[in-house]
Design a protein around this motif. Structure first.
Motif, short mmCIF file in Angstrom:
data_model
loop_
_atom_site.label_atom_id
_atom_site.label_comp_id
_atom_site.label_asym_id
_atom_site.label_seq_id
_atom_site.Cartn_x
_atom_site.Cartn_y
_atom_site.Cartn_z
N UNK A 273 53.01 32.70 -45.20
CA UNK A 273 53.11 34.14 -44.99
C UNK A 273 52.17 34.54 -43.86
N UNK A 274 52.58 35.58 -43.16
CA UNK A 274 51.79 36.07 -42.02
C UNK A 274 51.28 37.47 -42.34
N UNK A 275 50.00 37.68 -42.17
CA UNK A 275 49.40 38.97 -42.52
C UNK A 275 48.44 39.39 -41.42
N UNK A 276 48.43 40.69 -41.09
CA UNK A 276 47.44 41.17 -40.13
C UNK A 276 46.04 40.95 -40.72
N UNK A 277 45.12 40.57 -39.87
CA UNK A 277 43.78 40.20 -40.37
C UNK A 277 43.15 41.35 -41.16
N UNK A 278 43.36 42.59 -40.75
CA UNK A 278 42.71 43.69 -41.48
C UNK A 278 43.31 43.90 -42.88
N UNK A 279 44.41 43.22 -43.18
CA UNK A 279 44.99 43.32 -44.52
C UNK A 279 44.45 42.23 -45.47
N UNK A 280 43.52 41.45 -44.98
CA UNK A 280 43.00 40.34 -45.80
C UNK A 280 41.81 40.75 -46.67
N UNK A 281 41.49 42.05 -46.67
CA UNK A 281 40.30 42.51 -47.38
C UNK A 281 40.68 43.32 -48.62
N UNK A 282 39.99 43.02 -49.75
CA UNK A 282 40.26 43.78 -50.98
C UNK A 282 39.13 44.75 -51.29
N UNK A 283 37.99 44.57 -50.67
CA UNK A 283 36.83 45.43 -50.91
C UNK A 283 35.65 44.87 -50.16
N UNK A 284 34.46 45.49 -50.35
CA UNK A 284 33.29 44.98 -49.64
C UNK A 284 33.00 43.54 -50.07
N UNK A 285 32.95 42.66 -49.09
CA UNK A 285 32.68 41.23 -49.32
C UNK A 285 33.66 40.60 -50.30
N UNK A 286 34.87 41.11 -50.33
CA UNK A 286 35.87 40.60 -51.26
C UNK A 286 37.20 40.41 -50.53
N UNK A 287 37.64 39.16 -50.45
CA UNK A 287 38.87 38.87 -49.74
C UNK A 287 40.09 39.15 -50.62
N UNK A 288 41.17 39.57 -49.99
CA UNK A 288 42.42 39.80 -50.72
C UNK A 288 43.17 38.48 -50.94
N UNK A 289 42.66 37.40 -50.32
CA UNK A 289 43.34 36.11 -50.45
C UNK A 289 42.74 35.34 -51.62
N UNK A 290 43.60 34.84 -52.47
CA UNK A 290 43.15 34.01 -53.58
C UNK A 290 43.05 32.57 -53.08
N UNK A 291 41.83 32.15 -52.76
CA UNK A 291 41.70 30.83 -52.13
C UNK A 291 41.81 29.70 -53.15
N UNK A 292 42.16 30.03 -54.39
CA UNK A 292 42.47 28.94 -55.32
C UNK A 292 43.96 28.60 -55.24
N UNK A 293 44.71 29.40 -54.49
CA UNK A 293 46.14 29.11 -54.40
C UNK A 293 46.68 29.16 -52.97
N UNK A 294 45.88 29.61 -52.05
CA UNK A 294 46.38 29.75 -50.68
C UNK A 294 45.36 29.23 -49.67
N UNK A 295 45.89 28.71 -48.59
CA UNK A 295 45.06 28.14 -47.53
C UNK A 295 45.32 28.91 -46.23
N UNK A 296 44.24 29.35 -45.60
CA UNK A 296 44.37 30.02 -44.30
C UNK A 296 44.49 28.94 -43.23
#
Lengths: 287, 155
Positions: free
Chosen positions: A136-159
């Protein structure tokens, strides 16, 4: 505590699939030592397939495992995405830049991570692959869920990488930051700009300042104000006033007050636009 | 209990095979396991540069690297600079310029300078400032440090 090292993207995905859900990916890991250490690590920092920098069909592709030193010293990035090279050379210190990676800089999700700010201003798209090899392709500014919190679940996805439209003739980008010291200091404010100038008029602009929100944030009102304006002193002053007014910033006891930060947003945005504009029109830079 | 992993590496030109704990920092491994205490522990959060060593020729904060990352790599610490009892030219110039007061930052400073001279044998002031920007000297010996590096470069 357990540690697994992946030598390829395929192996990393297999390890993700087979490992416990709390497994955490590391690529460099310099920020990890400042946090509670995860119990299970999957190290992707040595995967060669994540370390490529190349230009393909008008897009610059930069692997998530590229270190800040390599990105900052890359002629291709300096030429086609100048703001990113500039930002990478201002992260931490030479020691940190030799280990820390672009992917880590973004996934750690600090609101004013230098490389991430430049990537957002350049309109970069992150390419991610999940355990079942779906892309999947996502704009970099959409990768954030909150302060110091990524929207990417790195237990299931690899950048995997970032894709940046190469700057062409008539386009320029720049990154600037202001901190208490010239090295090893978190920025009070940083800003990055990508601008296109046609016949002396601003025809496209991406303008980012941080820390404003949890993610590096585009100042859309100021962008709109600048579109169609001529590249001149009067416009830079307008940009300064508008950016300072638009940015809703927080103060920090460690770094600076909200008022000072607001003032800095205006100044830095204006400086970044001027440098980017100069590059766009092929002008000579001082110093 | 942290898992232990066997790692093979080169330290100061010698091949070694050891066990390292998964969460152990390279700094702790160098000081506590290899007993090379020239590498200093300062802030332990990558801000002071006292623990700088060269990993595959590049300066890194050993407090921010896992010991197990050393596997298959070359490590150079301050102890690896002198050859047959003779100091490296950087070490000698630091002494000749008295480029320190307390000396705690010195091993890290010298390792960053070593990497700089390998990459750029004739550095200017800006190159030196940049190369040492991750190394703090709280005694403020920067002027002499810069002079020592410049003189070492001439030799």
């Amino acid at each position: 505590m357990s540690y697994l090292k992946a030598e390829s993207i395929g192996q990393a995905l297999t390890l993700l699939k087979e490992s416990a859900p709390e497994s955490r990916l590391i690529a460099g890991g310099t920020d990890l030592f400042l946090q509670e250490f995860p119990e299970r690590l999957i190290d992707i920092g040595s995967i060669e397939e994540l370390k490529w920098i190349e230009e393909k069909e008008g897009f610059l592709e930069v692997g998530a495992g590229v270190t800040h030193t390599i990105a900052g010293g890359s002629d291709l990035i300096s030429d086609k995405a100048t703001a990113l090279a500039e930002a990478c050379l201002q992260v931490g210190s030479p020691q940190v830049r030799n280990i820390g990676t672009l992917g880590g800089n973004v996934m750690n999700a600090a609101p004013a991570a230098d490389a991430a700010v430049a990537l957002v201003a350049l309109g970069a798209v992150a390419v991610l692959m999940d355990k079942d090899k779906n892309i999947r392709r996502v704009n970099v500014d959409q990768l954030y869920a909150g302060y110091n919190c990524s929207a990417v679940d790195c237990s299931s996805e690899l950048l995997l990488k970032f894709m940046i439209e190469s700057c062409k003739s008539g386009e320029g980008s720049a990154f600037v930051r202001f901190a208490a010291r010239r090295a090893l200091a978190l920025p009070m404010v940083n800003a990055a700009v990508r601008v296109k100038i046609k016949n002396g008029i601003i025809s496209e602009i991406y303008l980012v300042a941080a820390p404003v929100k949890p993610a590096p944030t585009r100042l859309l009102k100021t962008e709109e104000l600048l579109l169609g304006k001529s590249a001149c002193e009067e416009t830079w002053l307008k940009a300064e006033k508008s950016a300072a007014g638009e940015a809703e910033v927080r103060g920090s006891l460690l770094r600076c007050s909200a008022d000072y930060r607001k003032h800095l947003v205006g100044i830095l945005v204006s400086r970044a636009i001027q440098v980017a504009a100069l590059r766009a029109i092929g002008g000579k830079e001082e110093g | 209990m942290s898992e232990k992993i066997t790692i093979s590496f080169t330290v100061n030109g010698e091949n070694e095979t050891r066990e390292a704990a998964v969460g152990q920092t390279l700094l702790s491994f160098i000081r506590d396991d290899l007993h090379l205490t020239g590498t200093k522990s300062g802030c332990e959060i990558g801000e002071c540069g006292a623990c700088t060593v060269l990993l595959n020729g590049k300066p890194v904060n050993s407090c921010l690297v896992l010991a197990i990352e050393l596997n298959g790599k070359e490590l150079l610490t301050i102890e690896g600079l002198s050859k047959n009892g003779e100091l490296d030219k950087l070490q000698q110039e630091f002494i000749d310029h008295a480029a320190f007061q307390c000396g705690y930052c010195t091993p890290g400073m010298i390792m960053s300078a070593k990497a700089l001279l390998e990459r750029k044998p004739d550095p200017n002031d800006e190159d030196i400032n940049e190369a040492l920007s991750g190394n703090l000297c709280r005694c403020g010996a920067y002027q002499e440090i810069r002079a020592a590096i410049k003189d070492a470069a001439k030799k």
